[in-house]
Design an enzyme around this catalytic site. Sequence first.
Site, PDB file in Angstrom:
ATOM      1  N   CYS A   5     -35.534 -53.161  41.019  1.00 24.95           N
ATOM      2  CA  CYS A   5     -35.959 -52.635  42.311  1.00 24.95           C
ATOM      3  C   CYS A   5     -34.733 -52.552  43.213  1.00 24.95           C
ATOM      4  O   CYS A   5     -34.195 -53.578  43.662  1.00 24.95           O
ATOM      5  CB  CYS A   5     -37.052 -53.513  42.930  1.00 24.95           C
ATOM      6  SG  CYS A   5     -37.504 -52.922  44.572  1.00 24.95           S
ATOM      7  N   ASP A  17     -39.874 -45.469  45.050  1.00 23.12           N
ATOM      8  CA  ASP A  17     -40.500 -46.591  45.754  1.00 23.12           C
ATOM      9  C   ASP A  17     -40.796 -46.149  47.179  1.00 23.12           C
ATOM     10  O   ASP A  17     -40.563 -44.995  47.542  1.00 23.12           O
ATOM     11  CB  ASP A  17     -39.559 -47.795  45.678  1.00 23.12           C
ATOM     12  CG  ASP A  17     -40.311 -49.115  45.779  1.00 23.12           C
ATOM     13  OD1 ASP A  17     -41.535 -49.088  45.922  1.00 23.12           O
ATOM     14  OD2 ASP A  17     -39.657 -50.170  45.721  1.00 23.12           O
ATOM     15  N   HIS A  18     -41.263 -47.074  47.968  1.00 26.52           N
ATOM     16  CA  HIS A  18     -41.746 -46.807  49.336  1.00 26.52           C
ATOM     17  C   HIS A  18     -41.166 -45.560  49.987  1.00 26.52           C
ATOM     18  O   HIS A  18     -39.982 -45.278  49.880  1.00 26.52           O
ATOM     19  CB  HIS A  18     -41.376 -47.979  50.259  1.00 26.52           C
ATOM     20  CG  HIS A  18     -41.710 -49.286  49.665  1.00 26.52           C
ATOM     21  ND1 HIS A  18     -41.112 -50.453  50.051  1.00 26.52           N
ATOM     22  CD2 HIS A  18     -42.584 -49.634  48.686  1.00 26.52           C
ATOM     23  CE1 HIS A  18     -41.610 -51.455  49.354  1.00 26.52           C
ATOM     24  NE2 HIS A  18     -42.495 -50.991  48.508  1.00 26.52           N
ATOM     25  N   HIS A  41     -37.621 -49.180  40.339  1.00 24.20           N
ATOM     26  CA  HIS A  41     -38.181 -48.823  41.639  1.00 24.20           C
ATOM     27  C   HIS A  41     -37.010 -48.268  42.439  1.00 24.20           C
ATOM     28  O   HIS A  41     -36.111 -49.022  42.809  1.00 24.20           O
ATOM     29  CB  HIS A  41     -38.710 -50.058  42.367  1.00 24.20           C
ATOM     30  CG  HIS A  41     -40.022 -50.559  41.843  1.00 24.20           C
ATOM     31  ND1 HIS A  41     -40.667 -51.629  42.410  1.00 24.20           N
ATOM     32  CD2 HIS A  41     -40.810 -50.128  40.828  1.00 24.20           C
ATOM     33  CE1 HIS A  41     -41.805 -51.838  41.753  1.00 24.20           C
ATOM     34  NE2 HIS A  41     -41.907 -50.952  40.789  1.00 24.20           N
ATOM     35  N   TYR A  58     -46.682 -46.395  51.144  1.00 24.21           N
ATOM     36  CA  TYR A  58     -47.273 -45.699  49.998  1.00 24.21           C
ATOM     37  C   TYR A  58     -48.028 -44.418  50.364  1.00 24.21           C
ATOM     38  O   TYR A  58     -49.073 -44.129  49.806  1.00 24.21           O
ATOM     39  CB  TYR A  58     -48.159 -46.658  49.200  1.00 24.21           C
ATOM     40  CG  TYR A  58     -47.332 -47.643  48.405  1.00 24.21           C
ATOM     41  CD1 TYR A  58     -46.772 -47.260  47.187  1.00 24.21           C
ATOM     42  CD2 TYR A  58     -47.070 -48.928  48.875  1.00 24.21           C
ATOM     43  CE1 TYR A  58     -45.993 -48.138  46.451  1.00 24.21           C
ATOM     44  CE2 TYR A  58     -46.290 -49.817  48.151  1.00 24.21           C
ATOM     45  CZ  TYR A  58     -45.756 -49.412  46.936  1.00 24.21           C
ATOM     46  OH  TYR A  58     -44.976 -50.271  46.216  1.00 24.21           O
ATOM     47  N   HIS A  70     -40.322 -58.150  38.664  1.00 26.86           N
ATOM     48  CA  HIS A  70     -39.861 -57.552  39.919  1.00 26.86           C
ATOM     49  C   HIS A  70     -39.028 -58.603  40.656  1.00 26.86           C
ATOM     50  O   HIS A  70     -39.429 -59.760  40.724  1.00 26.86           O
ATOM     51  CB  HIS A  70     -41.079 -57.171  40.762  1.00 26.86           C
ATOM     52  CG  HIS A  70     -40.748 -56.332  41.943  1.00 26.86           C
ATOM     53  ND1 HIS A  70     -40.205 -56.863  43.094  1.00 26.86           N
ATOM     54  CD2 HIS A  70     -40.872 -55.000  42.154  1.00 26.86           C
ATOM     55  CE1 HIS A  70     -40.013 -55.878  43.964  1.00 26.86           C
ATOM     56  NE2 HIS A  70     -40.412 -54.736  43.420  1.00 26.86           N
TER      57      HIS A  70
HETATM   58  C1  DNO Z   1     -44.041 -53.541  46.813  1.00 24.12           C
HETATM   59  C2  DNO Z   1     -44.015 -53.733  45.367  1.00 24.12           C
HETATM   60  C3  DNO Z   1     -44.348 -55.145  44.960  1.00 24.12           C
HETATM   61  C4  DNO Z   1     -44.501 -55.230  43.460  1.00 24.12           C
HETATM   62  C5  DNO Z   1     -44.789 -56.596  42.947  1.00 24.12           C
HETATM   63  C6  DNO Z   1     -44.728 -56.625  41.448  1.00 24.12           C
HETATM   64  O1  DNO Z   1     -44.075 -52.455  47.269  1.00 24.12           O
HETATM   65  O2  DNO Z   1     -42.815 -53.332  44.841  1.00 24.12           O
HETATM   66  O3  DNO Z   1     -45.549 -55.512  45.557  1.00 24.12           O
HETATM   67  O4  DNO Z   1     -45.567 -54.413  43.076  1.00 24.12           O
HETATM   68  O5  DNO Z   1     -43.926 -57.532  43.439  1.00 24.12           O
HETATM   69  O6  DNO Z   1     -45.446 -57.695  40.973  1.00 24.12           O
END
Ligand code: DNO
Length: 347
Positions: free
Chosen positions: A236, A308-309, A263, A322, A198
Amino acid sequence: MKMTFRWYGKSDPVTLEKIRQIPCMSGIVSAVYDVSAGEVWPDANILSIKSDAQKNDLGFEVVESVPVHESIKLGLFERDRLIENYCENIRRLGTYGVKVICYNFMPVFDWLRSDLSRKLSDGSSTLAFDNEIVLAMDPSTSDLSLPGWDESYTKDGLKNLLKLYESVDEEKLWENFAYFLNNVIPVCEEFGVRMAIHPDDPPWSIFGLPRIITGAESYARMKKINPSVANGITLCLGSLGADPANNIESIVRENCDRIHFVHARNIKLTGERCFEEAPHPTVCGNLDMYGILKVLHDSGFVGYVRPDHGRMIWGETGRAGYGLFDRALGAAYLTGLWEAIERSASE
Ligand code: DNO
Protein backbone atom coordinates in the site's frame (compact mmCIF):
# COMPACT_ATOMS: atom_id res chain seq x y z
CA MET A 1 -0.69 -6.67 -13.82
CA LYS A 2 -4.42 -6.97 -13.33
CA MET A 3 -6.39 -3.79 -12.60
CA THR A 4 -9.12 -4.22 -10.01
CA PHE A 5 -11.56 -2.00 -8.10
CA ARG A 6 -12.89 -2.26 -4.57
CA TRP A 7 -16.60 -2.95 -4.31
CA TYR A 8 -18.46 -2.84 -0.99
CA GLY A 9 -21.28 -5.13 -2.10
CA LYS A 10 -24.88 -4.53 -3.08
CA SER A 11 -25.21 -1.47 -0.84
CA ASP A 12 -22.28 0.27 -2.59
CA PRO A 13 -23.49 3.27 -4.61
CA VAL A 14 -20.55 2.56 -6.91
CA THR A 15 -22.27 -0.28 -8.73
CA LEU A 16 -20.73 -3.11 -10.72
CA GLU A 17 -22.45 -1.67 -13.80
CA LYS A 18 -20.38 1.48 -13.32
CA ILE A 19 -17.17 -0.31 -12.42
CA ARG A 20 -17.24 -2.42 -15.58
CA GLN A 21 -17.22 0.73 -17.73
CA ILE A 22 -13.78 1.77 -16.46
CA PRO A 23 -11.35 0.80 -19.23
CA CYS A 24 -9.23 -2.32 -18.65
CA MET A 25 -10.94 -3.27 -15.39
CA SER A 26 -10.36 -6.98 -14.81
CA GLY A 27 -12.18 -7.61 -11.57
CA ILE A 28 -13.45 -6.53 -8.21
CA VAL A 29 -11.98 -6.69 -4.75
CA SER A 30 -14.67 -7.43 -2.19
CA ALA A 31 -15.66 -9.34 0.94
CA VAL A 32 -18.60 -10.82 2.77
CA TYR A 33 -19.59 -7.90 4.97
CA ASP A 34 -22.53 -9.27 6.90
CA VAL A 35 -20.76 -12.01 8.88
CA SER A 36 -18.90 -11.09 12.08
CA ALA A 37 -15.13 -11.29 12.30
CA GLY A 38 -14.06 -14.79 13.29
CA GLU A 39 -17.01 -16.59 11.71
CA VAL A 40 -17.08 -18.79 8.65
CA TRP A 41 -18.41 -17.18 5.47
CA PRO A 42 -21.38 -19.12 4.05
CA ASP A 43 -20.72 -20.53 0.56
CA ALA A 44 -23.85 -18.80 -0.72
CA ASN A 45 -22.52 -15.35 0.23
CA ILE A 46 -19.19 -15.95 -1.50
CA LEU A 47 -20.89 -17.34 -4.58
CA SER A 48 -23.28 -14.42 -4.74
CA ILE A 49 -20.37 -11.92 -5.01
CA LYS A 50 -18.77 -14.09 -7.65
CA SER A 51 -21.90 -14.39 -9.76
CA ASP A 52 -22.70 -10.66 -9.46
CA ALA A 53 -19.18 -9.94 -10.70
CA GLN A 54 -19.40 -12.47 -13.52
CA LYS A 55 -22.68 -11.01 -14.75
CA ASN A 56 -20.70 -7.82 -15.32
CA ASP A 57 -17.71 -9.53 -16.94
CA LEU A 58 -15.61 -8.92 -13.88
CA GLY A 59 -13.50 -11.44 -11.98
CA PHE A 60 -13.46 -11.95 -8.21
CA GLU A 61 -9.98 -13.13 -7.35
CA VAL A 62 -9.04 -10.80 -4.51
CA VAL A 63 -10.71 -10.58 -1.12
CA GLU A 64 -10.22 -7.54 1.07
CA SER A 65 -10.42 -8.40 3.89
CA VAL A 66 -10.92 -11.55 5.82
CA PRO A 67 -10.63 -9.82 9.22
CA VAL A 68 -8.45 -11.38 11.88
CA HIS A 69 -10.42 -11.65 15.14
CA GLU A 70 -9.00 -9.59 18.02
CA SER A 71 -8.63 -12.76 20.16
CA ILE A 72 -6.10 -14.06 17.63
CA LYS A 73 -4.12 -10.81 17.82
CA LEU A 74 -4.36 -10.89 21.60
CA GLY A 75 -3.40 -14.59 21.76
CA LEU A 76 -6.45 -15.52 23.86
CA PHE A 77 -7.45 -19.13 24.53
CA GLU A 78 -10.22 -19.19 21.92
CA ARG A 79 -7.77 -18.36 19.15
CA ASP A 80 -7.47 -21.96 17.91
CA ARG A 81 -11.16 -22.16 17.10
CA LEU A 82 -11.03 -18.76 15.41
CA ILE A 83 -7.93 -19.66 13.41
CA GLU A 84 -9.63 -22.85 12.28
CA ASN A 85 -12.56 -20.71 11.08
CA TYR A 86 -10.08 -18.50 9.24
CA CYS A 87 -8.58 -21.60 7.60
CA GLU A 88 -12.04 -22.73 6.56
CA ASN A 89 -12.58 -19.35 4.89
CA ILE A 90 -9.30 -19.79 3.03
CA ARG A 91 -10.39 -23.25 1.83
CA ARG A 92 -13.77 -21.97 0.65
CA LEU A 93 -12.38 -18.88 -1.05
CA GLY A 94 -9.66 -20.93 -2.77
CA THR A 95 -12.26 -23.38 -3.98
CA TYR A 96 -14.28 -20.55 -5.54
CA GLY A 97 -11.28 -19.11 -7.37
CA VAL A 98 -9.99 -16.44 -4.98
CA LYS A 99 -6.22 -16.10 -5.34
CA VAL A 100 -5.33 -13.37 -2.85
CA ILE A 101 -6.58 -12.47 0.63
CA CYS A 102 -5.70 -8.99 1.82
CA TYR A 103 -5.79 -8.69 5.62
CA ASN A 104 -4.16 -6.72 8.39
CA PHE A 105 -2.87 -7.31 11.88
CA MET A 106 -3.59 -3.88 13.37
CA PRO A 107 -5.02 -4.04 16.89
CA VAL A 108 -8.61 -2.78 17.23
CA PHE A 109 -8.53 -0.05 14.60
CA ASP A 110 -7.89 -0.44 10.92
CA TRP A 111 -6.75 2.58 8.90
CA LEU A 112 -7.06 5.94 10.57
CA ARG A 113 -7.51 9.53 9.46
CA SER A 114 -8.25 12.64 11.48
CA ASP A 115 -10.20 14.37 8.73
CA LEU A 116 -12.51 12.62 6.28
CA SER A 117 -13.33 15.60 4.16
CA ARG A 118 -10.59 18.23 4.04
CA LYS A 119 -11.35 20.90 1.46
CA LEU A 120 -8.61 21.37 -1.11
CA SER A 121 -7.99 24.59 -3.05
CA ASP A 122 -9.47 23.11 -6.24
CA GLY A 123 -12.83 22.55 -4.49
CA SER A 124 -12.44 18.80 -4.08
CA SER A 125 -12.18 17.17 -0.66
CA THR A 126 -9.86 14.52 0.65
CA LEU A 127 -8.83 12.39 3.60
CA ALA A 128 -6.11 13.72 5.85
CA PHE A 129 -4.09 12.73 8.89
CA ASP A 130 -2.95 15.32 11.39
CA ASN A 131 -0.90 13.92 14.25
CA GLU A 132 -1.86 16.64 16.74
CA ILE A 133 -5.54 15.94 16.24
CA VAL A 134 -5.07 12.19 16.58
CA LEU A 135 -3.00 12.60 19.75
CA ALA A 136 -5.88 14.57 21.28
CA MET A 137 -8.50 11.95 20.34
CA ASP A 138 -9.92 9.50 22.85
CA PRO A 139 -10.45 6.28 20.88
CA SER A 140 -13.07 4.95 23.27
CA THR A 141 -15.37 7.95 22.87
CA SER A 142 -14.59 9.24 19.40
CA ASP A 143 -17.33 8.83 16.81
CA LEU A 144 -14.96 8.47 13.91
CA SER A 145 -15.90 5.75 11.46
CA LEU A 146 -14.11 4.65 8.30
CA PRO A 147 -15.10 2.26 5.50
CA GLY A 148 -14.27 -1.34 6.35
CA TRP A 149 -13.93 -0.78 10.11
CA ASP A 150 -15.43 -3.35 12.45
CA GLU A 151 -18.24 -1.29 13.99
CA SER A 152 -19.68 -4.10 16.06
CA TYR A 153 -18.27 -3.01 19.44
CA THR A 154 -20.31 -1.23 22.04
CA LYS A 155 -18.51 1.62 23.85
CA ASP A 156 -17.94 -0.69 26.83
CA GLY A 157 -16.80 -3.53 24.58
CA LEU A 158 -14.27 -1.21 23.02
CA LYS A 159 -13.01 -0.04 26.41
CA ASN A 160 -12.55 -3.66 27.53
CA LEU A 161 -10.72 -4.51 24.36
CA LEU A 162 -8.36 -1.57 24.75
CA LYS A 163 -7.72 -2.73 28.33
CA LEU A 164 -6.80 -6.22 27.11
CA TYR A 165 -4.17 -4.70 24.83
CA GLU A 166 -2.42 -3.12 27.79
CA SER A 167 -0.53 -6.39 28.26
CA VAL A 168 0.33 -6.81 24.55
CA ASP A 169 3.48 -5.07 23.40
CA GLU A 170 5.06 -5.30 19.95
CA GLU A 171 6.97 -8.49 20.80
CA LYS A 172 3.83 -10.20 22.03
CA LEU A 173 1.96 -9.09 18.93
CA TRP A 174 4.76 -10.55 16.76
CA GLU A 175 4.47 -13.81 18.68
CA ASN A 176 0.72 -13.94 18.09
CA PHE A 177 1.21 -13.00 14.47
CA ALA A 178 3.74 -15.82 13.99
CA TYR A 179 1.30 -18.30 15.55
CA PHE A 180 -1.42 -17.15 13.16
CA LEU A 181 0.83 -17.28 10.09
CA ASN A 182 2.21 -20.71 10.81
CA ASN A 183 -1.33 -22.05 11.05
CA VAL A 184 -2.85 -20.41 7.99
CA ILE A 185 0.00 -20.48 5.46
CA PRO A 186 -0.01 -24.28 4.97
CA VAL A 187 -3.74 -24.10 4.19
CA CYS A 188 -3.09 -21.32 1.68
CA GLU A 189 -0.45 -23.45 -0.02
CA GLU A 190 -2.84 -26.36 -0.29
CA PHE A 191 -5.67 -24.25 -1.73
CA GLY A 192 -3.69 -21.98 -4.06
CA VAL A 193 -4.38 -18.83 -2.05
CA ARG A 194 -1.89 -16.12 -1.13
CA MET A 195 -2.11 -14.01 1.97
CA ALA A 196 -1.22 -10.34 1.44
CA ILE A 197 -0.83 -8.34 4.62
CA HIS A 198 -1.76 -4.68 4.48
CA PRO A 199 0.73 -2.38 6.21
CA ASP A 200 -0.38 -0.51 9.28
CA ASP A 201 -1.95 2.73 8.18
CA PRO A 202 -0.38 5.01 9.20
CA PRO A 203 2.77 2.96 9.83
CA TRP A 204 3.29 3.91 13.47
CA SER A 205 1.64 3.20 16.79
CA ILE A 206 -1.62 5.04 17.49
CA PHE A 207 -3.51 5.36 20.78
CA GLY A 208 -0.67 3.48 22.48
CA LEU A 209 -1.56 0.28 20.61
CA PRO A 210 1.30 -1.75 19.14
CA ARG A 211 1.69 -1.72 15.36
CA ILE A 212 4.21 -4.01 13.69
CA ILE A 213 3.83 -3.92 9.89
CA THR A 214 5.48 -0.61 9.25
CA GLY A 215 8.25 -1.08 6.68
CA ALA A 216 11.24 -3.06 5.36
CA GLU A 217 12.23 -4.58 8.70
CA SER A 218 8.73 -5.89 9.28
CA TYR A 219 8.77 -7.68 5.95
CA ALA A 220 12.19 -9.22 6.65
CA ARG A 221 10.91 -10.51 9.98
CA MET A 222 7.73 -11.90 8.43
CA LYS A 223 9.76 -13.80 5.87
CA LYS A 224 11.91 -15.31 8.61
CA ILE A 225 8.81 -16.53 10.43
CA ASN A 226 7.47 -18.25 7.35
CA PRO A 227 9.34 -18.06 4.04
CA SER A 228 6.48 -19.31 1.86
CA VAL A 229 5.49 -16.92 -0.93
CA ALA A 230 1.93 -17.45 0.28
CA ASN A 231 3.07 -15.31 3.21
CA GLY A 232 2.80 -12.18 1.11
CA ILE A 233 2.24 -8.45 1.06
CA THR A 234 -0.27 -5.85 -0.04
CA LEU A 235 2.01 -3.02 -1.06
CA CYS A 236 0.00 0.00 0.00
CA LEU A 237 1.93 2.98 -1.33
CA GLY A 238 0.07 5.60 0.67
CA SER A 239 0.42 3.73 3.96
CA LEU A 240 4.13 3.03 3.62
CA GLY A 241 4.77 6.42 2.06
CA ALA A 242 3.38 8.26 5.09
CA ASP A 243 6.74 7.53 6.72
CA PRO A 244 9.39 9.18 4.55
CA ALA A 245 11.97 6.74 5.98
CA ASN A 246 10.34 3.98 3.92
CA ASN A 247 12.02 3.47 0.57
CA ILE A 248 9.22 1.86 -1.42
CA GLU A 249 11.35 1.00 -4.45
CA SER A 250 13.77 -0.91 -2.27
CA ILE A 251 10.91 -2.69 -0.45
CA VAL A 252 9.71 -3.80 -3.88
CA ARG A 253 13.14 -5.09 -4.90
CA GLU A 254 13.56 -7.06 -1.67
CA ASN A 255 10.06 -8.56 -1.68
CA CYS A 256 9.08 -8.84 -5.33
CA ASP A 257 8.31 -12.57 -5.12
CA ARG A 258 5.66 -11.93 -2.48
CA ILE A 259 3.94 -8.71 -3.47
CA HIS A 260 0.57 -10.07 -4.59
CA PHE A 261 -1.51 -6.93 -4.45
CA VAL A 262 -0.83 -3.20 -4.77
CA HIS A 263 -2.90 -0.34 -3.38
CA ALA A 264 -1.81 2.54 -5.54
CA ARG A 265 -2.34 6.04 -4.25
CA ASN A 266 -0.33 9.17 -3.70
CA ILE A 267 0.02 11.31 -0.61
CA LYS A 268 1.25 14.79 0.10
CA LEU A 269 3.26 15.12 3.29
CA THR A 270 2.16 18.26 5.10
CA GLY A 271 4.29 18.06 8.26
CA GLU A 272 5.77 15.53 10.65
CA ARG A 273 3.30 12.63 10.76
CA CYS A 274 0.81 14.73 8.82
CA PHE A 275 -0.41 14.08 5.30
CA GLU A 276 -3.23 14.59 2.84
CA GLU A 277 -4.33 12.05 0.28
CA ALA A 278 -3.43 13.41 -3.14
CA PRO A 279 -4.64 12.59 -6.67
CA HIS A 280 -2.81 9.56 -8.07
CA PRO A 281 -0.31 11.19 -10.51
CA THR A 282 3.30 11.64 -9.42
CA VAL A 283 3.25 15.44 -9.71
CA CYS A 284 0.35 15.71 -7.26
CA GLY A 285 2.10 14.21 -4.24
CA ASN A 286 5.33 12.97 -2.71
CA LEU A 287 5.40 9.49 -4.22
CA ASP A 288 7.01 8.70 -7.55
CA MET A 289 4.25 6.58 -9.08
CA TYR A 290 6.15 6.05 -12.32
CA GLY A 291 9.31 5.03 -10.46
CA ILE A 292 7.47 2.60 -8.18
CA LEU A 293 5.47 1.01 -10.99
CA LYS A 294 8.62 0.71 -13.07
CA VAL A 295 10.43 -1.17 -10.30
CA LEU A 296 7.38 -3.41 -9.89
CA HIS A 297 7.35 -4.08 -13.62
CA ASP A 298 11.10 -4.72 -13.81
CA SER A 299 10.86 -7.07 -10.80
CA GLY A 300 8.34 -9.21 -12.70
CA PHE A 301 5.19 -8.16 -10.81
CA VAL A 302 2.16 -10.12 -12.08
CA GLY A 303 -0.30 -9.46 -9.28
CA TYR A 304 -3.34 -7.28 -8.78
CA VAL A 305 -3.47 -3.49 -8.48
CA ARG A 306 -6.30 -1.32 -7.33
CA PRO A 307 -6.46 2.45 -7.41
CA ASP A 308 -6.67 3.25 -3.73
CA HIS A 309 -8.67 6.07 -2.16
CA GLY A 310 -9.82 8.94 -4.28
CA ARG A 311 -10.87 12.46 -3.43
CA MET A 312 -14.48 13.51 -3.70
CA ILE A 313 -14.73 15.44 -6.96
CA TRP A 314 -17.48 16.75 -9.24
CA GLY A 315 -19.92 16.93 -6.33
CA GLU A 316 -19.82 13.21 -5.58
CA THR A 317 -20.74 12.07 -2.08
CA GLY A 318 -20.30 8.60 -0.60
CA ARG A 319 -17.98 6.38 1.41
CA ALA A 320 -14.92 8.37 2.43
CA GLY A 321 -12.12 7.57 -0.01
CA TYR A 322 -14.28 5.21 -2.02
CA GLY A 323 -16.23 7.29 -4.51
CA LEU A 324 -16.23 6.42 -8.20
CA PHE A 325 -14.82 9.40 -10.07
CA ASP A 326 -11.38 9.99 -8.64
CA ARG A 327 -10.65 6.30 -8.27
CA ALA A 328 -11.66 5.76 -11.90
CA LEU A 329 -9.29 8.56 -12.95
CA GLY A 330 -6.62 6.81 -10.88
CA ALA A 331 -7.27 3.49 -12.62
CA ALA A 332 -6.98 5.10 -16.05
CA TYR A 333 -3.77 6.87 -15.07
CA LEU A 334 -2.20 3.72 -13.64
CA THR A 335 -3.21 1.66 -16.67
CA GLY A 336 -1.62 4.26 -18.93
CA LEU A 337 1.58 4.35 -16.91
CA TRP A 338 1.80 0.57 -17.01
CA GLU A 339 1.26 0.46 -20.77
CA ALA A 340 4.04 2.98 -21.31
CA ILE A 341 6.39 1.07 -19.01
CA GLU A 342 5.66 -2.23 -20.77
CA ARG A 343 6.00 -0.78 -24.24
CA SER A 344 9.26 0.97 -23.55
CA ALA A 345 10.69 -2.20 -21.99
CA SER A 346 9.92 -4.24 -25.10
CA GLU A 347 11.14 -1.71 -27.68
C1 DNO B 1 -8.43 1.32 3.69
C2 DNO B 1 -7.99 -0.04 3.40
C3 DNO B 1 -7.83 -0.88 4.64
C4 DNO B 1 -7.58 -2.32 4.27
C5 DNO B 1 -7.36 -3.23 5.42
C6 DNO B 1 -6.92 -4.59 4.96
O1 DNO B 1 -8.86 2.00 2.83
O2 DNO B 1 -6.85 -0.04 2.65
O3 DNO B 1 -9.01 -0.81 5.38
O4 DNO B 1 -8.69 -2.80 3.57
O5 DNO B 1 -6.44 -2.75 6.30
O6 DNO B 1 -7.19 -5.53 5.92
